[in-house]
Design a protein around this motif. Structure first.
Motif, short mmCIF file in Angstrom:
data_model
loop_
_atom_site.label_atom_id
_atom_site.label_comp_id
_atom_site.label_asym_id
_atom_site.label_seq_id
_atom_site.Cartn_x
_atom_site.Cartn_y
_atom_site.Cartn_z
N ALA A 1 -6.75 7.01 -5.92
CA ALA A 1 -5.32 7.00 -5.58
C ALA A 1 -5.00 7.93 -4.42
CB ALA A 1 -4.50 7.41 -6.81
N LEU A 2 -5.81 8.95 -4.22
CA LEU A 2 -5.54 9.92 -3.16
C LEU A 2 -5.74 9.34 -1.77
CD1 LEU A 2 -7.12 13.19 -4.62
CD2 LEU A 2 -4.83 12.24 -4.94
N ALA A 3 -6.41 8.18 -1.70
CA ALA A 3 -6.64 7.54 -0.40
C ALA A 3 -5.71 6.35 -0.19
CB ALA A 3 -8.09 7.09 -0.29
N MET A 4 -4.68 6.24 -1.04
CA MET A 4 -3.76 5.11 -0.97
C MET A 4 -2.42 5.52 -0.36
SD MET A 4 -4.55 3.56 -4.79
CE MET A 4 -3.41 2.19 -4.63
N THR A 5 -1.89 4.67 0.47
CA THR A 5 -0.56 4.91 1.02
C THR A 5 0.48 4.65 -0.06
OG1 THR A 5 -0.33 2.62 1.77
CG2 THR A 5 -1.31 4.20 3.31
N LYS A 6 1.73 5.01 0.23
CA LYS A 6 2.80 4.79 -0.74
C LYS A 6 2.93 3.31 -1.09
CE LYS A 6 7.71 5.67 -1.53
NZ LYS A 6 8.97 6.24 -0.97
N GLY A 7 2.84 2.45 -0.08
CA GLY A 7 2.94 1.01 -0.32
C GLY A 7 1.81 0.49 -1.18
N ALA A 8 0.58 0.98 -0.90
CA ALA A 8 -0.58 0.54 -1.69
C ALA A 8 -0.45 0.99 -3.14
CB ALA A 8 -1.86 1.09 -1.07
N ARG A 9 0.07 2.21 -3.35
CA ARG A 9 0.25 2.69 -4.72
C ARG A 9 1.29 1.87 -5.45
NH1 ARG A 9 2.48 7.08 -5.48
NH2 ARG A 9 3.11 7.64 -3.36
#
Length: 278
Positions: free
Chosen positions: A196-204
């Motif tokens: 999750a730390l490598a995900m953008t807000k949209g991806a999350r």
């Protein structure tokens, strides 16, 4: 013609006791198979209820982990790893229960078909079921391997974030679309790839939505399996075997009546011949 009839009657009278024993054994075995199917199905239903409950908890933890990722990397990664582990366990439990339930059902059906000789398609069903179960085992094995790798990535990311607070801070800014250079963004993605730390807000948000869909599916499954268990977890296969046992019992009763009638008739006929000869 009368003598021939008597001979046939005597043959039936001599063979029926053995036939009766075999039919009574058949009835007992059909009832035993029905009870086995019923018990197995109930136990597998309980396993599915547990699996669905675990799946629900897994979904909640995963969504919570994604939501908390920008606030606390350690807790988020811990929740994600735990949720992933529970999800894998739930999937294995569900598939295993389905395979066991189906296998016992087919095995009992094959034995029942031999007892009453009414089903010619059992062998084809077994072959088909073996293929389906093999596909399920292959699929769940691949899922387990994939999830294990993701869990490992989350554990490694947790250790890395704890050892490198600055990198963790950059990851939080990256997740919230904050001010961060392209170089640092790539560094974050490379360091925490697959978490999750490598995900953008949209991806999350997409990840949370997808997990939410699976969570609803697990809830629906939980309600369905719980209702089925509350109603007794009955199965048509067990009812079908009990019906066959009832039909055999009915036929046995008819044959017993014929046997008793022939016994009386034979005694009267012998008495008639004895009186006539005298």
């Amino acid at each position: 013609m009368l003598r021939l009839g008597l001979l046939d009657g005597e043959k039936f009278l001599s063979e029926f006791p053995q036939m009766k024993m075999e039919l009574e054994k058949c009835v007992r075995e059909l009832h035993a198979l029905a009870d086995k199917i019923q018990k197995t199905h109930r136990d597998c239903t309980i396993s599915n209820v547990v699996a669905s409950s675990t799946g629900v908890i897994s979904g909640v933890l995963t969504i919570t982990g994604l939501a908390l990722a920008p606030l606390t990397a350690g807790v988020s990664l811990g929740l994600m790893a735990t949720g992933m582990g529970l999800g894998t366990a739930a999937a294995v439990t569900s598939v295993s229960a389905t395979i066991v339930d189906h296998s016992v059902h087919l095995s009992a059906k094959a034995k029942a078909s031999k007892l009453v000789s009414t089903d010619n398609n059992t062998q084809e069903e077994i072959v088909k079921a073996v293929g389906q179960n093999t596909d399920k085992l292959v699929s769940i094995t691949r899922t387990c391997i994939k999830d294990t790798r993701v869990i490992e990535k989350n554990i490694n990311a947790f250790k890395l974030a704890k050892a490198n607070p600055r990198l963790a801070a950059n990851a939080r800014r990256f997740m919230t679309n904050g001010s961060i250079s392209v170089r640092k963004g790539r560094q974050v993605q490379k360091a925490f790839e697959g978490t999750a730390l490598a995900m953008t807000k949209g991806a999350r948000m997409v990840g949370m939505a997808s997990t939410g869909i699976f969570l609803l599916m697990d809830l629906a499954s939980l309600v369905k399996e719980s209702k089925h268990l509350y109603e007794g977890a009955k199965t048509e296969s067990a009812d079908d075997l009990r019906l066959k046992a009832s039909m055999v019992e009915k036929k046995l009763k008819e044959l017993t009546q014929i046997y008793e009638s022939l016994q009386r008739l034979t005694m009267l006929t012998k008495f008639f011949w004895f009186v006539t000869v005298d």
